[in-house]
Design an enzyme around this catalytic site. Structure first.
Site, PDB file in Angstrom:
ATOM      1  N   LEU A 209      24.530 -46.006 154.184  1.00  0.00           N
ATOM      2  CA  LEU A 209      24.604 -47.381 154.671  1.00  0.00           C
ATOM      3  C   LEU A 209      23.329 -48.119 154.281  1.00  0.00           C
ATOM      4  O   LEU A 209      22.233 -47.612 154.529  1.00  0.00           O
ATOM      5  CB  LEU A 209      24.740 -47.416 156.206  1.00  0.00           C
ATOM      6  CG  LEU A 209      26.023 -46.865 156.822  1.00  0.00           C
ATOM      7  CD1 LEU A 209      25.870 -46.763 158.336  1.00  0.00           C
ATOM      8  CD2 LEU A 209      27.198 -47.758 156.476  1.00  0.00           C
ATOM      9  N   HIS A 210      23.483 -49.295 153.660  1.00  0.00           N
ATOM     10  CA  HIS A 210      22.274 -50.071 153.343  1.00  0.00           C
ATOM     11  C   HIS A 210      22.502 -51.577 153.304  1.00  0.00           C
ATOM     12  O   HIS A 210      21.549 -52.342 153.305  1.00  0.00           O
ATOM     13  CB  HIS A 210      21.693 -49.616 151.999  1.00  0.00           C
ATOM     14  CG  HIS A 210      22.485 -50.089 150.809  1.00  0.00           C
ATOM     15  ND1 HIS A 210      23.636 -49.459 150.401  1.00  0.00           N
ATOM     16  CD2 HIS A 210      22.311 -51.137 149.967  1.00  0.00           C
ATOM     17  CE1 HIS A 210      24.115 -50.087 149.342  1.00  0.00           C
ATOM     18  NE2 HIS A 210      23.348 -51.118 149.063  1.00  0.00           N
ATOM     19  N   ARG A 211      23.753 -52.027 153.300  1.00  0.00           N
ATOM     20  CA  ARG A 211      23.995 -53.464 153.153  1.00  0.00           C
ATOM     21  C   ARG A 211      23.642 -54.223 154.431  1.00  0.00           C
ATOM     22  O   ARG A 211      23.868 -53.738 155.540  1.00  0.00           O
ATOM     23  CB  ARG A 211      25.447 -53.729 152.755  1.00  0.00           C
ATOM     24  CG  ARG A 211      25.764 -53.219 151.361  1.00  0.00           C
ATOM     25  CD  ARG A 211      27.063 -53.738 150.807  1.00  0.00           C
ATOM     26  NE  ARG A 211      27.296 -53.176 149.486  1.00  0.00           N
ATOM     27  CZ  ARG A 211      26.829 -53.701 148.351  1.00  0.00           C
ATOM     28  NH1 ARG A 211      26.124 -54.810 148.386  1.00  0.00           N
ATOM     29  NH2 ARG A 211      27.066 -53.126 147.193  1.00  0.00           N
TER      30      ARG A 211
END
Length: 367
Positions: A209-211
């Protein structure tokens, strides 16, 4: 001699350009009058990008690193443009080849056109139609000033035609990221976490997860993690944590006996985990492509995607950013009802060869 300047601004860009470099080197051995200069803008600093990283991809280190790091979107774009202008004026080219959708892609395309140098865009034409994503703005601007488009799908071709691009500018070649995946697949490397946690094939889930939509709001990230934990039965969850996510995750103090956070992994280690996982939960576009080719179920935590072929033909499903929507898809996964996926046209490991074949037939080289 036909001179190409190849731009890379972030680690995934190098996975996309590696097969192109290999194809150029092969053409040179066959006495084709073609050469390249590899420019790393330095847009993303990555401690894993050492000499061994380039050795793994079997490409030389970049001819130059412009070291354009940090700052706001505008500051970074300006820094890349200023430094790349000096680079291109000092080392003129017939063609500047950009890949993907990072800031470097757009900034270097602008510089090239202002210096009357033609631009080719690898992965041209892909669209999410979400203007809140910096990547979508980069795609739109780059494609509006590109001369040649090397595309990954018929959907991308349609997007370009609808924006006024002529057919003789569009070359449907496939996906260079998959060239790299298929070449490196026999070399995938078991990470330390495999033995540390006693992992076995098909009995764990990989997460990334990074957005901003998922990680910038602490309550959203916490709810998403809790839903994943609640609906994944007794399987270990392996979570290589992106630096952007790590800071927020630390503050939340989330912990669960099945949730294992690890440092970012190398390309070969991460894809070993994906290939042997029961499923991947991610918000990364590139991972959806790789998981689809490896036939691993993929749950994408986004409300849109610029890679619809991974849903129509691959193993990917667009779950959305509402944590409550996860249960339905995880129930499908655990009940054995996940779609199997099929071959995606031209994602066959030969994309870079097709690109170089087209480049050979392009404009008259510099004298």
């Amino acid at each position: 001699m036909y001179k190409i300047t190849i731009i890379a601004g972030a680690r995934p860009n190098f996975m996309k350009i590696a097969p192109i470099v290999h194809a150029i080197e092969k053409a040179k051995q066959e006495n084709v009058a073609i050469d390249y200069r590899l420019v790393h803008t330095g847009q993303h600093y990555d401690k894993n990008m050492s000499g061994s990283f380039f050795e793994q991809l079997e490409i030389p280190e970049p001819h130059i690193n412009l070291e354009c790091r940090g700052g706001s979107q505008a500051e970074q774009t300006a820094d890349i443009m200023i430094n790349f202008e000096k680079e291109l004026m000092g080392h003129p080219a017939d063609l500047v080849l950009v890949v993907g959708d990072v800031t470097s892609t757009m900034a270097c395309a602008l510089v090239a056109q202002k210096l009357n140098t033609k631009v080719a865009h690898v992965e041209g034409g892909i669209r999410s139609d979400d203007w809140s994503m910096p990547e979508e703005i980069n795609r739109l601007v780059t494609d509006s000033i590109t001369n040649y488009f090397f595309t990954t799908s018929e959907t991308a071709n349609t997007n370009l035609r609808q924006s006024g691009v002529k057919d003789d500018q569009i070359f449907f070649v496939g996906n260079t990221m998959i060239d790299t995946l298929l070449k490196q697949r026999p070399k995938f490397k078991q990470p330390k976490v495999w033995n540390q946690l006693g992992l076995t094939t098909g009995n764990y889930i990989v997460m990334t997860l990074h957005r901003p939509a998922n990680v910038d709001e602490e309550s959203q990230l916490k709810d998403m993690i809790n839903e994943i934990v609640k609906n994944t039965k007794d399987l270990p969850l392996i979570f290589p944590v992106h630096p952007r996510t790590a800071k927020i995750f630390e503050r939340l103090k989330i912990s669960h006996s099945r949730l294992h956070t690890v440092d970012p992994l190398s390309y070969l280690e991460f894809n070993y985990l994906v290939e042997n996982a029961k499923a991947v939960i991610t918000d990364s576009g590139g991972i959806t492509e790789e998981a689809s080719v490896m036939r691993i179920p993929c749950l994408t935590l986004r409300d849109n995607t610029e890679r619809p072929e991974t849903i129509a033909l691959g193993t990917n499903e667009l779950v959305g950013t509402n944590p409550k929507q996860l249960k339905h898809y995880l129930d499908l996964l655990f009940s054995g009802q996940w779609k199997k996926g099929q071959d995606i046209p031209l994602w066959d490991g030969k994309t870079a060869i097709r690109i170089i074949d087209h480049l050979k037939r392009m404009t008259t080289p510099m004298v």
